[in-house]
Write a protein that holds these residues in place. Structure first.
Motif, mmCIF file in Angstrom:
data_model
loop_
_atom_site.group_PDB
_atom_site.id
_atom_site.type_symbol
_atom_site.label_atom_id
_atom_site.label_comp_id
_atom_site.label_asym_id
_atom_site.label_seq_id
_atom_site.Cartn_x
_atom_site.Cartn_y
_atom_site.Cartn_z
ATOM 1 N N MET A 252 14.634 4.423 -1.304
ATOM 2 C CA MET A 252 14.031 3.085 -1.272
ATOM 3 C C MET A 252 14.467 2.367 -2.533
ATOM 4 N N TYR A 261 7.240 -5.837 -3.263
ATOM 5 C CA TYR A 261 7.356 -6.460 -1.944
ATOM 6 C C TYR A 261 6.120 -6.092 -1.123
ATOM 7 N N THR A 262 5.531 -7.071 -0.471
ATOM 8 C CA THR A 262 4.356 -6.813 0.363
ATOM 9 C C THR A 262 4.799 -6.597 1.804
ATOM 10 N N ALA B 260 -3.727 -9.349 2.489
ATOM 11 C CA ALA B 260 -2.457 -8.621 2.357
ATOM 12 C C ALA B 260 -2.525 -7.703 1.143
ATOM 13 N N TYR B 261 -2.045 -6.483 1.308
ATOM 14 C CA TYR B 261 -2.073 -5.504 0.229
ATOM 15 C C TYR B 261 -0.644 -5.067 -0.072
ATOM 16 N N THR B 262 -0.283 -5.044 -1.332
ATOM 17 C CA THR B 262 1.061 -4.615 -1.724
ATOM 18 C C THR B 262 1.045 -3.131 -2.060
ATOM 19 N N LEU B 266 4.921 3.709 -1.682
ATOM 20 C CA LEU B 266 5.704 4.074 -0.491
ATOM 21 C C LEU B 266 6.856 5.019 -0.833
#
Lengths: 341, 341
Positions: A252, A261-262, B260-262, B266
């Motif tokens: 990533m 980035y959301t 919205a959650y960032t 990830l």
């Protein structure tokens, strides 16, 4: 014997923007080595033939807040390379053999232990540089991730982000061999041409001028996504995935280098019953290593597996190579030819 | 026979904040039905005994921009329920049998076709309400998702977000039976007590007063994450996952309802070689349905599988039940007892 120049590249300081040769990376020719008398203390003396450059390496030149990850000031840059053994006090290897593994960016190195290196036979007489690319860790990454997680069916639509690197190129070719339609992208029109030409993708586009989302909406839905990028590319893939699609999460890079980035489409994981598989090469390699070295160099020699390479000559150019990789200017796998046999 | 009241609950308008009884949902007693003469036209007349309430239902009361998903103004609310067949012109079913499936929120319904309904035998004589909870779609969701994707090993640490609903409760109990350590959370101290008491979780906490991240950091790393929530709970789970952990993505309610959650973590999917499995009940149910109905009602009857239920009496209360579910005030599976046999 007279002392021989032993040029090296060490880490200078964190870059403010891109890794700047002379600041972030410092090339230094001041040191020498006596190749005949240098003490090995049970180790081996290796002449560096080639080293590879990857975005990962640049990650280690940034302060990402990961303990022990970044290079220290003055530390030799080190990454996958191939070296020729000049002298050996280790009975397991002989002068004239070639070692593959992490090589300090220095013309000559004394390696105290070689447990983490592989002796390369290279019966196909390939250029040694391929062993840091399509026949090395990057090619292996594509190979093992695909073999372990892709489960391709003929006719599947596959999206490979970042196709011009050796990971992406390997995946594109494995996908094509499995009868899939392959969509990929790169950062320049020139690379895009190579991807549909040399590498054999069905659809390639320049992600700097064309929307990933638009291409996937037109060419998808996708059944397999090979993710090197994360962020908006992953988001576009989620939205344009077929039900039950498989996402192979290899990297990533946008998450490491870009602004936060959301994600908008994570819920598609549930709604479309997607499967995401994260993996790292070190865990899977033992399972596939023997098969890889048996099959891949042969296929590269025969032209069945092709690759793109961007070679620079001399360690002096390594700083430029690192900068180019970070700026996406390399065309294919970036390698630095450090020495000749 | 004199006409019988046929009260109903229909959709009014999108809520500005929470689903408000009388505005978002409108209860109406003005209609009647003649149970003896109403035309069936080959269908069945069904008396509604119980309907279930889930957050999913409230999702359909919002303008989420998903075509065809939201209820229309004046449309009967409809969700999983159990009805008693009063009359039948369909030779496949007889009066006195019970049907499970999508039931309009109305005391009596004529169902033209019953292909999408299941005849419930209920040999264990369980209250019919369990068939919209632990023995219905929510319990099935936990059962099939766990059986298909969890691959638990004894001693695995499992985190179940939203443990007090029937999905979470089922998963907690399956995980405990597999010898796992189970961490879960709910939105009130009272539910938290039920989770360690009735349901049998090892660790439970109130996510409104305690940080998910802190608990997982202390009690993890986790090997299996059952995700009903998404957003910050998913982010905390990613950061506190063990290498190779499995994430079962059942729902992302926070993604549907919250701001919205960032996501910050990830990249852990790659680094920790995580596997994420999205699923929906409809795809997996055929594979597990026979096993589910053979095993689960029996285990519920014997007390081997336990559940929490929050029942309201009468369709008049359904609007309140929907509001409570949206506000997280229900204690266990929310059901509305609409009629008696």
């Amino acid at each position: 014997m007279a002392p021989t120049r032993n040029a090296r590249l060490f880490f200078g300081e964190f870059p403010t923007d891109y890794p700047e040769p002379g600041k972030t990376t410092v090339y230094d020719e001041s040191r020498t080595i006596d190749l005949e008398t240098v003490a090995l203390e049970g180790g081996v003396l290796v002449k560096t033939l080639v080293v590879g450059i990857d975005p990962y390496l640049v990650g280690r030149m940034q302060d990402l807040g990961i303990p022990g990850f970044a290079f220290s000031k003055g530390e030799l840059i080190s990454y996958y390379g191939v070296g020729l053994i000049l002298r050996s006090e280790n009975p397991a290897v002989q002068p004239g053999e070639h070692l593959y593994g992490f090589i300090p960016f220095q013309e000559y190195n004394v390696l105290p232990a070689i447990d983490n290196y592989k002796v390369l036979k290279n019966e196909e007489k390939l250029p040694w540089s391929v062993y840091v690319g399509i026949c090395g860790m990057p090619g292996q990454t594509g190979w093992v991730g695909w073999k372990e997680h892709a489960a391709p069916k003929e006719g599947d639509v596959v999206f490979v982000s970042s196709g011009a690197g050796p990971v992406g190129s390997m995946v594109i070719q494995l996908a094509k061999q499995a009868g899939c339609k392959v969509i990929t992208c790169a950062s320049s029109d020139e690379k895009v041409r190579e991807l549909t030409g040399t590498v054999g993708a069905d659809v390639a586009f320049n992600y700097k001028t064309t929307s990933v989302f638009d291409v996937l909406e037109k060419e998808g839905p996708i059944n397999i996504y090979w993710d090197n990028v994360g962020a908006d590319a992953l988001d576009a893939a989620l939205q344009n995935a077929a039900n039950g699609a498989r996402f192979i999460e290899c990297g990533m890079i946008a998450q490491l280098s870009g602004p936060a980035y959301t994600m908008k489409n994570l819920f598609m994981i549930v709604k479309k019953e997607l499967k995401l598989f994260g993996f790292t090469i070190n865990t899977l390699l033992p399972k596939y290593s023997e098969e890889f070295y048996r099959e891949v160099p042969k296929k590269v020699a025969s032209g069945e597996i092709r690759y793109l390479e961007d070679a620079k000559q001399g360690l002096k150019q390594a700083g430029d190579a690192i900068r180019d990789v970070w700026q996406g200017k390399n065309r294919g796998k970036s390698v630095v030819i450090v020495g000749e046999e």
